[in-house]
Design a protein around this motif. Sequence first.
Motif, PDB file in Angstrom:
ATOM      1  N   SER A 337      12.809 -33.448  33.123  1.00 41.66           N
ATOM      2  CA  SER A 337      13.704 -33.481  34.277  1.00 41.66           C
ATOM      3  C   SER A 337      13.164 -32.571  35.363  1.00 41.66           C
ATOM      4  O   SER A 337      13.016 -31.366  35.157  1.00 41.66           O
ATOM      5  CB  SER A 337      15.113 -33.015  33.860  1.00 41.66           C
ATOM      6  N   LYS A 338      12.871 -33.146  36.533  1.00 45.81           N
ATOM      7  CA  LYS A 338      12.367 -32.337  37.649  1.00 45.81           C
ATOM      8  C   LYS A 338      13.370 -31.250  38.032  1.00 45.81           C
ATOM      9  O   LYS A 338      12.998 -30.111  38.321  1.00 45.81           O
ATOM     10  CB  LYS A 338      12.088 -33.227  38.856  1.00 45.81           C
ATOM     11  N   GLU A 339      14.657 -31.612  38.051  1.00 47.59           N
ATOM     12  CA  GLU A 339      15.694 -30.670  38.463  1.00 47.59           C
ATOM     13  C   GLU A 339      15.780 -29.494  37.500  1.00 47.59           C
ATOM     14  O   GLU A 339      15.780 -28.322  37.906  1.00 47.59           O
ATOM     15  CB  GLU A 339      17.052 -31.369  38.553  1.00 47.59           C
ATOM     16  N   VAL A 340      15.825 -29.795  36.213  1.00 45.15           N
ATOM     17  CA  VAL A 340      15.940 -28.742  35.197  1.00 45.15           C
ATOM     18  C   VAL A 340      14.679 -27.887  35.173  1.00 45.15           C
ATOM     19  O   VAL A 340      14.741 -26.651  35.101  1.00 45.15           O
ATOM     20  CB  VAL A 340      16.218 -29.352  33.813  1.00 45.15           C
ATOM     21  N   GLN A 341      13.510 -28.515  35.252  1.00 46.42           N
ATOM     22  CA  GLN A 341      12.248 -27.770  35.225  1.00 46.42           C
ATOM     23  C   GLN A 341      12.167 -26.794  36.385  1.00 46.42           C
ATOM     24  O   GLN A 341      11.761 -25.643  36.225  1.00 46.42           O
ATOM     25  CB  GLN A 341      11.060 -28.737  35.271  1.00 46.42           C
ATOM     26  N   ARG A 342      12.567 -27.251  37.589  1.00 46.76           N
ATOM     27  CA  ARG A 342      12.482 -26.366  38.748  1.00 46.76           C
ATOM     28  C   ARG A 342      13.396 -25.153  38.582  1.00 46.76           C
ATOM     29  O   ARG A 342      13.003 -24.021  38.872  1.00 46.76           O
ATOM     30  CB  ARG A 342      12.865 -27.140  40.027  1.00 46.76           C
ATOM     31  N   ILE A 343      14.594 -25.383  38.091  1.00 47.14           N
ATOM     32  CA  ILE A 343      15.529 -24.270  37.892  1.00 47.14           C
ATOM     33  C   ILE A 343      15.008 -23.316  36.834  1.00 47.14           C
ATOM     34  O   ILE A 343      15.053 -22.087  37.002  1.00 47.14           O
ATOM     35  CB  ILE A 343      16.929 -24.806  37.519  1.00 47.14           C
ATOM     36  N   GLU A 344      14.477 -23.835  35.737  1.00 43.57           N
ATOM     37  CA  GLU A 344      13.946 -22.978  34.670  1.00 43.57           C
ATOM     38  C   GLU A 344      12.763 -22.152  35.181  1.00 43.57           C
ATOM     39  O   GLU A 344      12.621 -20.973  34.825  1.00 43.57           O
ATOM     40  CB  GLU A 344      13.526 -23.819  33.461  1.00 43.57           C
ATOM     41  N   ASP A 345      11.912 -22.754  36.007  1.00 43.97           N
ATOM     42  CA  ASP A 345      10.770 -22.018  36.554  1.00 43.97           C
ATOM     43  C   ASP A 345      11.235 -20.875  37.452  1.00 43.97           C
ATOM     44  O   ASP A 345      10.698 -19.764  37.402  1.00 43.97           O
ATOM     45  CB  ASP A 345       9.861 -22.964  37.348  1.00 43.97           C
ATOM     46  N   VAL A 346      12.245 -21.138  38.280  1.00 45.53           N
ATOM     47  CA  VAL A 346      12.749 -20.101  39.180  1.00 45.53           C
ATOM     48  C   VAL A 346      13.474 -19.017  38.391  1.00 45.53           C
ATOM     49  O   VAL A 346      13.352 -17.823  38.695  1.00 45.53           O
ATOM     50  CB  VAL A 346      13.672 -20.713  40.258  1.00 45.53           C
ATOM     51  N   LYS A 347      14.218 -19.406  37.377  1.00 50.69           N
ATOM     52  CA  LYS A 347      14.871 -18.409  36.513  1.00 50.69           C
ATOM     53  C   LYS A 347      13.848 -17.449  35.927  1.00 50.69           C
ATOM     54  O   LYS A 347      14.035 -16.226  35.936  1.00 50.69           O
ATOM     55  CB  LYS A 347      15.628 -19.107  35.376  1.00 50.69           C
ATOM     56  N   ALA A 348      12.766 -18.001  35.402  1.00 49.39           N
ATOM     57  CA  ALA A 348      11.715 -17.161  34.805  1.00 49.39           C
ATOM     58  C   ALA A 348      11.093 -16.250  35.846  1.00 49.39           C
ATOM     59  O   ALA A 348      10.821 -15.072  35.585  1.00 49.39           O
ATOM     60  CB  ALA A 348      10.651 -18.053  34.157  1.00 49.39           C
TER      61      ALA A 348
END
Length: 853
Positions: A337-348
Amino acid sequence: MSEAKTIYLKDYKAPEFTVKTCDLVFELFEEYTQVTNLMQIVKMDKSAKDLVLDSVELELVEIHLNDVKLEEERYVVEKESLRVLDVEDEFKLIIINKIYPHRNSELEGLYKSGNIFCTQNEPEGFRRITPYIDRPDVMAVFKTTLVASREKYPVLLSNGNTESNFKLDDGRHGVTWSDPYPKPSYLFALVAGDLGVVKDKYITASGKYVRLNIYTDKGNESKCKHAMKSLKEAMQWDEEKYGREYDLSLYNIVAVDSFNMGAMENKGLNIFNSAYVLADEDTATDANFMGIQSVIAHEYFHNWTGNRITCRDWFQLTLKEGLTVFRDQCFSADLNSKEVQRIEDVKALRERQFVEDNSPMAHPIQPDSYMAINNFYTATVYEKGAEVIRMLHTLLGEQKYRKAMDLYFDTFDAQAVRTDDFLWAMSKAGEMNLEQFKRWYHQSGTPKLDVDEKFEDGTYTLTLIQKIPHAVDGSEQKPHFFPLKIGLLDESGKEILEKTLLISKEKEEFLFKTSFKPVLSINRDFSAPIIIDQKETHYGFLMKHDTNSFAKYEAAQLFGIQIIESLMQGNDINDEYVRAYGHILESDLDISYKALLLELPSISALMQRQNVVDFELIYDAIEKLQKHLASLYKEKLLEIYSKFHNPLCVDLDANSIGSRSIKNRCLKLLSSLKSNEMAVMANEQYSNSLTMTDKVAALDILENISSEYSAVAFKHFHDKYRQNTLVMNKYFSLLAASHREGTLERVIALQKDAAYNELVPNLVRSLVGTFTRNYKYFHAKDGSGYKFVADKIIDIDKINPQMASSLAGAFKIYKKLNVQNKKMMKVELERVVSTHSLSKNVYEIVSKIIKNQ
């Protein structure tokens, strides 16, 4: 530590000599290894007289120059170098030396992980194997022969392709490997062991047949399926997105337990921490599977962005790492999921890199100095480096970015280059002046953007002011150039405009003609790694209506932070936030994304905003908000849990992963009620679920709400998995993160567990590393947490300085602590830094913290 030397980028000099070919013979025995190193060397600087080779803790046997054995007066053995005197312009040098891999606890150079010989040479490990010009801008063609016992070490691997095999009369055998591509010494690798293997193949876009092998301890072969699948997906993706085919006929991966890093991209022979290869439904969580997919891809992508084109020097590290992280993030986004991946990357990024930026450890993605280069394998170099590449991608657009990457590959293949060379390709093919953009490479800290809005006479004015932090040394820094994606919404939530603004000045105004004052949605998709400071916020509205997935998540997080900070000041919970949270609960959204929207802000996110951190206030406020939401929405949370709880499902499709994610989010929130009902639910989930994801989620809840259930469940878990190191990492992490009283005492006791081994970095990270992120007990007011971690740093530094310096990073929050905690932490920092024979790795971290207090 007066001997700790600082290395500066400004002092870079091209090598006086280079190595054209390097032929190595390793004779592997149990007590020692003998290395014969034959080099063809050419003088690059004709004024140079002596050849200086890097050499650390090597036992020299003999040296031959052009087939003549050298007497001792022809060379000088220094502390970290070997000097061969008065050499010719071109010559052959043979060096024979001994090393002792079984004693090598630092896990750099050649060492043993269990019964497996393996190497880790990035950044400066090769000098611990044989004397060499150990720097990335010296690239040679390597040939490697390994000789070892046929019975104990039937598998002998190195870089490139197999050239020959042979047997010896004494029960030993040998394999010669040849790598046709010139490479720096940090990409050299060898492995010898009695290993199981999973084999597959891949046919490249041009029809070339590539053999794929994943080696592991025997018995773990079935746990390599996901890694192999991920490798083939990465190979196909790189062909489609970047036009890059694999260039050898063989690609080997080896999984070992003792490894300082996640993995290493050695040419044709990737060596991996087993945590990023081995997985099945019984032992790995969904996050583990996703992590394996990402890291397998990352190391494969390095073949072109790191190996074929490498770094001129270690100050250019982000050249390969930032770019390759961006590539693996895009790969994961395309497959999931592009949406989930982007959020997880920013969280990290925010959890690790933003904290680093606001500490004495702040540095640019291209540092200008270091004492120990191992200390700069950081979130800044990697994750912020990836965000910088992402901004370039946004600025250029997909087509020009691909054109620029093609130019980069075509121009610099087989070279050791600089970040400036990469930016040249981006600028030339992208037809864009990037001079100001270069500041992202050379300035430290996280920029802030003040946002002011005004609406008059049909004109909406957006005023943006950049606030660039000073560097660690106090010097001023200049405004950045970056893309800023915004959206404007009407009062019903309909999007009326989406635009990417180009920000380059300290203060800028943007005017929009409209008949009403719109609601601003800013930094969509996290288009720039900055902190937004808005005077006027509409978080509740955006939680309900924003059409951009990241901006919607951002609104939920920022509103949550606002509410928790208000609670810390003694105020009541804002009803608008509660209603917006309920709106998300009722919304029909992708369930993985919805689970992220329901996540409350982390301790790290809250402490970053405080000048003086009060952990007790933070914990109390979060607990109060959790209980309020759980009580008010209990029935809805139970309904979602019941709908998505399928204890027998072990599938890894998006829907199954999302189902586990959202129902575990709901159960975690419900557990804040600390009722017997929730303890029973968590216990049943632990007992009945087949996946490790569900078991770990249940154990975490039980540990924090029911000591009775927890004791039984953890004993069962320990008894079942005590022989599996990867699962025991989870066991130690869960207990080290516990909020129950007596956590530190239990952590100390766990060091005596038969499954714990201080020589294995993963286990140290799981127990001690996790404890440093347990803010409740690491920052205990009696200083016991600081003392424990300081003791471990001093102890582990004698074994593995790289691991010790990683733990020392936990103290970087020093300047944000209250007076009492600062005083106690300072005592421990000074005790560490005054330790006799402290490594430069730890000294650099701790001395910077003390200096910039």
